[in-house]
Scaffold this motif. Sequence first.
Motif, PDB file in Angstrom:
ATOM      1  N   LEU A   1     -55.110   1.849  19.779  1.00 49.55           N
ATOM      2  CA  LEU A   1     -54.466   3.166  19.769  1.00 49.55           C
ATOM      3  C   LEU A   1     -53.496   3.286  18.598  1.00 49.55           C
ATOM      4  O   LEU A   1     -53.450   4.321  17.938  1.00 49.55           O
TER       5      LEU A   1
ATOM      6  N   ASP B   1     -59.773   5.523  19.411  1.00 47.32           N
ATOM      7  CA  ASP B   1     -59.711   6.144  20.734  1.00 47.32           C
ATOM      8  C   ASP B   1     -59.514   5.127  21.849  1.00 47.32           C
ATOM      9  O   ASP B   1     -58.788   5.371  22.790  1.00 47.32           O
TER      10      ASP B   1
ATOM     11  N   TRP C   1     -54.997   3.488  36.549  1.00 49.23           N
ATOM     12  CA  TRP C   1     -54.596   4.440  35.512  1.00 49.23           C
ATOM     13  C   TRP C   1     -53.125   4.264  35.166  1.00 49.23           C
ATOM     14  O   TRP C   1     -52.730   4.464  34.020  1.00 49.23           O
TER      15      TRP C   1
ATOM     16  N   SER D   1     -51.858  11.368  32.343  1.00 49.09           N
ATOM     17  CA  SER D   1     -52.310  11.587  30.963  1.00 49.09           C
ATOM     18  C   SER D   1     -53.444  10.642  30.597  1.00 49.09           C
ATOM     19  O   SER D   1     -54.406  11.051  29.930  1.00 49.09           O
ATOM     20  N   ALA D   2     -53.352   9.387  31.018  1.00 48.44           N
ATOM     21  CA  ALA D   2     -54.433   8.436  30.752  1.00 48.44           C
ATOM     22  C   ALA D   2     -55.714   8.887  31.434  1.00 48.44           C
ATOM     23  O   ALA D   2     -56.796   8.860  30.832  1.00 48.44           O
TER      24      ALA D   2
ATOM     25  N   GLU E   1     -56.501  11.956  32.301  1.00 47.76           N
ATOM     26  CA  GLU E   1     -56.997  13.159  31.625  1.00 47.76           C
ATOM     27  C   GLU E   1     -57.712  12.817  30.321  1.00 47.76           C
ATOM     28  O   GLU E   1     -58.708  13.431  29.965  1.00 47.76           O
ATOM     29  N   ARG E   2     -57.191  11.825  29.599  1.00 51.05           N
ATOM     30  CA  ARG E   2     -57.779  11.461  28.306  1.00 51.05           C
ATOM     31  C   ARG E   2     -59.116  10.738  28.465  1.00 51.05           C
ATOM     32  O   ARG E   2     -60.057  11.011  27.718  1.00 51.05           O
ATOM     33  N   TRP E   3     -59.185   9.782  29.408  1.00 50.90           N
ATOM     34  CA  TRP E   3     -60.370   8.922  29.483  1.00 50.90           C
ATOM     35  C   TRP E   3     -61.134   8.987  30.803  1.00 50.90           C
ATOM     36  O   TRP E   3     -62.233   8.442  30.905  1.00 50.90           O
TER      37      TRP E   3
END
Length: 137
Positions: free
Chosen positions: A71, A76, A91, A104-105, A107-109
Amino acid sequence: MELVERAVGADIGSAARAVITAAAAEASRHADDIIGTGPLPGTPEWEAEQGTDIPTQRTLAWHLLSLRIRLAAGLDGIETVLGLRFQGATWATIGKAAGMTRQSAHERWGARTTALLDPLGTGVPTTVADDDPSRAG
């Protein structure tokens, strides 16, 4: 002008993939340097770790560190997150390593890891933590 046209019009897909692959390999090398790879199988040190949670913790720590490095380098990290989820990382743990919240993690992955871990929609492997923040109460 011909060189400029070549520069702005060339297909760079394979070059970009090669750079990402090289960066990922370098991130792995640095994770090895910082966390270590553990003792070689069959050695007394390896035997001493058998039956303990040290190998599992080392693997988890290695992947979390690798994610942080990837990161920070602008990658990514989806492959690393996928491995972490398969190992049972939550998560919250992934978010902490990534410097973000568990939400957020996720939502991202989250959608991409679920699609990769459960391509047929029959359920993710039992090793994956059941901690989807969208279902939290």
